[in-house]
Scaffold this motif. Structure first.
Motif, PDB file in Angstrom:
ATOM      1  N   PRO A   1       0.819  -1.222   0.000  1.00 39.67           N
ATOM      2  CA  PRO A   1       0.000   0.000   0.000  1.00 39.67           C
ATOM      3  C   PRO A   1       0.850   1.269   0.000  1.00 39.67           C
ATOM      4  CG  PRO A   1       0.067  -0.925   2.201  1.00 39.67           C
ATOM      5  CD  PRO A   1       0.844  -1.867   1.325  1.00 39.67           C
ATOM      6  N   THR A   2       1.367   1.649  -1.181  1.00 45.09           N
ATOM      7  CA  THR A   2       2.170   2.863  -1.274  1.00 45.09           C
ATOM      8  C   THR A   2       1.290   4.103  -1.129  1.00 45.09           C
ATOM      9  OG1 THR A   2       1.991   2.855  -3.684  1.00 45.09           O
ATOM     10  CG2 THR A   2       3.918   1.774  -2.712  1.00 45.09           C
ATOM     11  N   ALA A   3       1.914   5.212  -0.750  1.00 46.88           N
ATOM     12  CA  ALA A   3       1.160   6.447  -0.524  1.00 46.88           C
ATOM     13  C   ALA A   3       1.961   7.640  -1.028  1.00 46.88           C
ATOM     14  CB  ALA A   3       0.857   6.615   0.963  1.00 46.88           C
ATOM     15  N   LYS A   4       1.250   8.705  -1.424  1.00 48.54           N
ATOM     16  CA  LYS A   4       1.902   9.915  -1.905  1.00 48.54           C
ATOM     17  C   LYS A   4       2.409  10.782  -0.765  1.00 48.54           C
ATOM     18  CE  LYS A   4      -0.684  10.347  -6.241  1.00 48.54           C
ATOM     19  NZ  LYS A   4      -1.575  11.234  -7.038  1.00 48.54           N
ATOM     20  N   GLU A   5       1.704  10.762   0.363  1.00 50.13           N
ATOM     21  CA  GLU A   5       2.033  11.650   1.464  1.00 50.13           C
ATOM     22  C   GLU A   5       2.687  10.891   2.615  1.00 50.13           C
ATOM     23  OE1 GLU A   5       1.688  14.868   1.224  1.00 50.13           O
ATOM     24  OE2 GLU A   5       0.740  14.718  -0.756  1.00 50.13           O
ATOM     25  N   ALA A   6       3.651  11.551   3.250  1.00 50.18           N
ATOM     26  CA  ALA A   6       4.310  10.985   4.426  1.00 50.18           C
ATOM     27  C   ALA A   6       3.538  11.384   5.674  1.00 50.18           C
ATOM     28  CB  ALA A   6       5.744  11.510   4.511  1.00 50.18           C
ATOM     29  N   PRO A   7       3.701  10.657   6.793  1.00 51.23           N
ATOM     30  CA  PRO A   7       3.055  11.053   8.041  1.00 51.23           C
ATOM     31  C   PRO A   7       3.464  12.472   8.438  1.00 51.23           C
ATOM     32  CG  PRO A   7       4.027   8.862   8.230  1.00 51.23           C
ATOM     33  CD  PRO A   7       4.503   9.427   6.936  1.00 51.23           C
ATOM     34  N   SER A   8       2.561  13.186   9.066  1.00 51.48           N
ATOM     35  CA  SER A   8       2.816  14.585   9.414  1.00 51.48           C
ATOM     36  C   SER A   8       3.978  14.738  10.390  1.00 51.48           C
ATOM     37  CB  SER A   8       1.555  15.212  10.010  1.00 51.48           C
ATOM     38  OG  SER A   8       1.140  14.490  11.170  1.00 51.48           O
ATOM     39  N   ASP A   9       4.231  13.718  11.194  1.00 48.94           N
ATOM     40  CA  ASP A   9       5.313  13.820  12.192  1.00 48.94           C
ATOM     41  C   ASP A   9       6.640  13.269  11.685  1.00 48.94           C
ATOM     42  OD1 ASP A   9       4.433  11.187  12.115  1.00 48.94           O
ATOM     43  OD2 ASP A   9       4.879  10.827  14.231  1.00 48.94           O
ATOM     44  N   ALA A  10       6.693  12.838  10.423  1.00 48.01           N
ATOM     45  CA  ALA A  10       7.907  12.224   9.888  1.00 48.01           C
ATOM     46  C   ALA A  10       8.895  13.300   9.451  1.00 48.01           C
ATOM     47  CB  ALA A  10       7.568  11.316   8.716  1.00 48.01           C
ATOM     48  N   THR A  11      10.100  13.255  10.009  1.00 43.35           N
ATOM     49  CA  THR A  11      11.152  14.202   9.638  1.00 43.35           C
ATOM     50  C   THR A  11      12.334  13.504   8.968  1.00 43.35           C
ATOM     51  OG1 THR A  11      12.129  14.028  11.859  1.00 43.35           O
ATOM     52  CG2 THR A  11      10.551  15.820  11.475  1.00 43.35           C
ATOM     53  N   LEU A  12      12.590  12.249   9.319  1.00 41.27           N
ATOM     54  CA  LEU A  12      13.709  11.528   8.734  1.00 41.27           C
ATOM     55  C   LEU A  12      13.300  10.843   7.426  1.00 41.27           C
ATOM     56  CD1 LEU A  12      15.507   9.785  11.732  1.00 41.27           C
ATOM     57  CD2 LEU A  12      15.935  12.018  10.727  1.00 41.27           C
ATOM     58  N   PRO A  13      14.217  10.752   6.463  1.00 40.99           N
ATOM     59  CA  PRO A  13      13.904  10.067   5.207  1.00 40.99           C
ATOM     60  C   PRO A  13      13.403   8.642   5.400  1.00 40.99           C
ATOM     61  CG  PRO A  13      15.951  11.303   4.981  1.00 40.99           C
ATOM     62  CD  PRO A  13      15.571  11.375   6.427  1.00 40.99           C
ATOM     63  N   SER A  14      14.024   7.888   6.316  1.00 47.23           N
ATOM     64  CA  SER A  14      13.605   6.498   6.509  1.00 47.23           C
ATOM     65  C   SER A  14      12.170   6.417   6.993  1.00 47.23           C
ATOM     66  CB  SER A  14      14.533   5.780   7.493  1.00 47.23           C
ATOM     67  OG  SER A  14      14.467   6.366   8.777  1.00 47.23           O
ATOM     68  N   HIS A  15      11.779   7.314   7.891  1.00 48.65           N
ATOM     69  CA  HIS A  15      10.405   7.321   8.399  1.00 48.65           C
ATOM     70  C   HIS A  15       9.427   7.610   7.262  1.00 48.65           C
ATOM     71  CE1 HIS A  15       7.487   8.823  11.788  1.00 48.65           C
ATOM     72  NE2 HIS A  15       7.031   7.777  11.138  1.00 48.65           N
ATOM     73  N   LYS A  16       9.754   8.619   6.464  1.00 47.94           N
ATOM     74  CA  LYS A  16       8.873   9.006   5.356  1.00 47.94           C
ATOM     75  C   LYS A  16       8.744   7.893   4.327  1.00 47.94           C
ATOM     76  CE  LYS A  16      10.159  13.910   5.670  1.00 47.94           C
ATOM     77  NZ  LYS A  16      10.859  15.033   4.967  1.00 47.94           N
ATOM     78  N   PHE A  17       9.896   7.386   3.869  1.00 52.16           N
ATOM     79  CA  PHE A  17       9.871   6.457   2.748  1.00 52.16           C
ATOM     80  C   PHE A  17       9.435   5.048   3.141  1.00 52.16           C
ATOM     81  CE2 PHE A  17      13.241   9.413   0.883  1.00 52.16           C
ATOM     82  CZ  PHE A  17      12.288  10.140   0.166  1.00 52.16           C
ATOM     83  N   LEU A  18       9.732   4.612   4.374  1.00 50.28           N
ATOM     84  CA  LEU A  18       9.293   3.279   4.791  1.00 50.28           C
ATOM     85  C   LEU A  18       7.774   3.231   4.949  1.00 50.28           C
ATOM     86  CD1 LEU A  18      12.070   2.282   7.349  1.00 50.28           C
ATOM     87  CD2 LEU A  18      11.718   1.359   5.054  1.00 50.28           C
ATOM     88  N   VAL A  19       7.185   4.352   5.386  1.00 44.71           N
ATOM     89  CA  VAL A  19       5.719   4.405   5.474  1.00 44.71           C
ATOM     90  C   VAL A  19       5.114   4.567   4.088  1.00 44.71           C
ATOM     91  CG1 VAL A  19       3.756   5.741   6.331  1.00 44.71           C
ATOM     92  CG2 VAL A  19       5.688   5.286   7.839  1.00 44.71           C
ATOM     93  N   ARG A  20       5.628   5.512   3.310  1.00 46.87           N
ATOM     94  CA  ARG A  20       5.082   5.749   1.968  1.00 46.87           C
ATOM     95  C   ARG A  20       5.261   4.539   1.066  1.00 46.87           C
ATOM     96  NH1 ARG A  20       7.409  10.153  -1.213  1.00 46.87           N
ATOM     97  NH2 ARG A  20       5.801   9.376  -2.635  1.00 46.87           N
ATOM     98  N   GLY A  21       6.364   3.819   1.231  1.00 50.04           N
ATOM     99  CA  GLY A  21       6.636   2.677   0.371  1.00 50.04           C
ATOM    100  C   GLY A  21       5.910   1.407   0.766  1.00 50.04           C
ATOM    101  N   GLY A  22       5.112   1.459   1.828  1.00 48.49           N
ATOM    102  CA  GLY A  22       4.346   0.283   2.238  1.00 48.49           C
ATOM    103  C   GLY A  22       5.166  -0.759   2.961  1.00 48.49           C
ATOM    104  N   PHE A  23       6.233  -0.321   3.658  1.00 46.43           N
ATOM    105  CA  PHE A  23       7.059  -1.250   4.427  1.00 46.43           C
ATOM    106  C   PHE A  23       6.552  -1.395   5.866  1.00 46.43           C
ATOM    107  CE2 PHE A  23       9.760   0.186   1.024  1.00 46.43           C
ATOM    108  CZ  PHE A  23      10.523  -0.923   0.689  1.00 46.43           C
TER     109      PHE A  23
END
Length: 435
Positions: free
Chosen positions: A9-31
């Protein structure tokens, strides 16, 4: 795996509290997805990465004659009281009571439990040395869980504990584990440093940390450009004010600072940011003595075990790989950690020739033991390509209109270079790139 059947389940938007690249991309990439504060679920892609890292850790430890066990995640508080760490761990250690009002803790680490496991079962110097480890869940009730997997409350950790008849043998094992850890992080494809460190709440006389070098790291290090020397600034600066000031500086700000003194090898020293992913400690008898864990030496005398302990943040490594390997478009997995090393992208699944070649390559690569994804989804090419970059497959074979001329493209995620390859030789080309 076929993309049409995969749960990603990939997503266009990162969580609002995500500041680090790993946090953003692991959530957005469906990991991964967040279950609660500092609590994360691993979805299929994330679970594959986690297991690949775990497998490398286990293989190298087993090669070093360590033996795997699995301890209970819940530990009686009494063990911690006997070692003197019940209060020392503070509020990070989550305490619970059962229906009979017996108090337990959710294990943040397992020195006490492992000593109890060995106690009275290993009684002679003839049975030593012994190195036992587990790769198991830990829980630390962080006051401010943040940064995704980097600082969660529940995490997967490798914790190992060795038992010895002498200080000399304990040091030998300590050095062996340092070399073993180096092999693990090298196999994972990481740029890392081993640094002198403070032992903290674990205790002991000597310890070393293993840091993945990354601009977003929480720790500030001093490293030599000419040799392997490195140190956490906490071990080489005496002034708390100076340490705090250096920690507060960004990576870019640190690069502007000069270190006047040279390394003992003569090389220049520089500040770097690091992510701690491993820590090894020389414990001595810190735990064996208070827990009355003894053995009989060659003269029949009773002595407490000399001990060392060794940890690796397995789930943190999932994030650390991405902190060191990413761009503005998403993850760039190393070959050893990628959930799928090759992604076969069929541009038009209604085109019989494209699908036929995709299926053929998929089966050949799968039969060769390659972790491969066949993107047979109905999405448009642009969407598929963005997803491939976000997820971070090392190589994507693009089967599109050029197939009419007998050609396909091979896209390398790290360099973003695209090679035109004859469709008849693309399998050989991929195998060459992966060798």
């Amino acid at each position: 795996m076929r993309r049409s059947r995969a749960f990603i389940p990939t997503a266009k938007e990162a969580p609002s509290d995500a500041t680090l690249p790993s946090h953003k991309f692991l959530v957005r990439g469906g990991f991964i997805n967040q279950q609660g504060a500092g609590l994360y679920n691993f979805m299929p892609l994330g679970k594959i990465v986690l297991e690949k890292i775990r497998a490398i850790v286990k293989e190298e430890l087993d090669n070093a004659l360590c033996q795997e066990v699995q301890l209970s995640f819940v530990t009686p508080i009494g063990l911690w009281e006997r070692s003197g760490r019940s209060e020392a761990m503070g509020k990070e250690m989550l305490r619970i009571r059962d229906r009979h009002e017996n108090e337990f803790v959710l294990s943040p680490t397992n020195e006490e439990a492992m000593v109890e496991l060995v106690k009275n079962r290993v009684t002679s110097y003839k049975d030593l040395p012994l190195n036992l480890y587990q790769i198991n869940t830990k829980f630390r009730d962080e006051a401010r869980p943040r940064y995704g997997l980097m600082r969660g409350r529940e995490f997967l950790m490798k914790d190992g504990y060795s038992f010895h008849s002498s200080v000399e043998d304990m040091v030998r094992e300590f050095n062996l584990m340092e070399e073993t850890y180096k092999k693990i992080f090298t196999r994972l494809g990481l740029d890392f440093r081993v640094v002198a460190a403070d032992s903290g709440a674990i205790g002991g006389e000597g310890s070393k940390e293993f840091h993945v070098l990354a601009n977003s790291g929480e720790d500030t290090l001093v490293v030599c450009e000419a040799c392997e020397y490195g140190a956490n600034i906490e071990t080489i600066y005496e002034s708390e004010e100076e340490i705090d000031a250096l920690k507060a500086k960004s990576y870019d700000e640190l690069q502007e600072l000069k270190i006047d003194k040279k390394c003992s090898c003569g090389g220049a020293l520089h500040f770097k940011k690091g992510i701690e992913v491993g820590h090894i400690f020389q414990l001595g008898t810190k735990y064996s003595a208070p827990l009355e864990a003894y053995f009989n030496d060659e003269n029949g005398r009773t002595k407490p075990f000399e001990m060392a302990t060794f940890g690796i943040g397995v789930s943190r490594l999932v994030a650390a790989v991405i902190e060191q390997n990413h761009d503005e478009d998403g993850c760039i997995w190393t070959k050893a950690t990628a959930p799928y090393v090759v992604n076969i992208m069929v541009s038009n699944i209604k085109d019989t020739a494209q699908m036929s070649l995709g299926e053929e390559l998929y089966k050949r690569l799968e039969n060769s033991g390659i972790d491969v994804m066949l993107d047979d989804s109905k999405e448009r090419f642009g969407f598929k390509m963005k997803d491939a970059e976000l997820i971070g497959f090392p190589y994507t074979i693009i089967i599109g209109k050029e197939l009419e001329n007998g050609m396909v493209q091979v896209y390398e995620r790290r360099t973003k270079e695209t090679l035109s390859v004859d469709a008849k030789t693309v399998y050989a080309k991929i195998m060459e790139l992966l060798s």
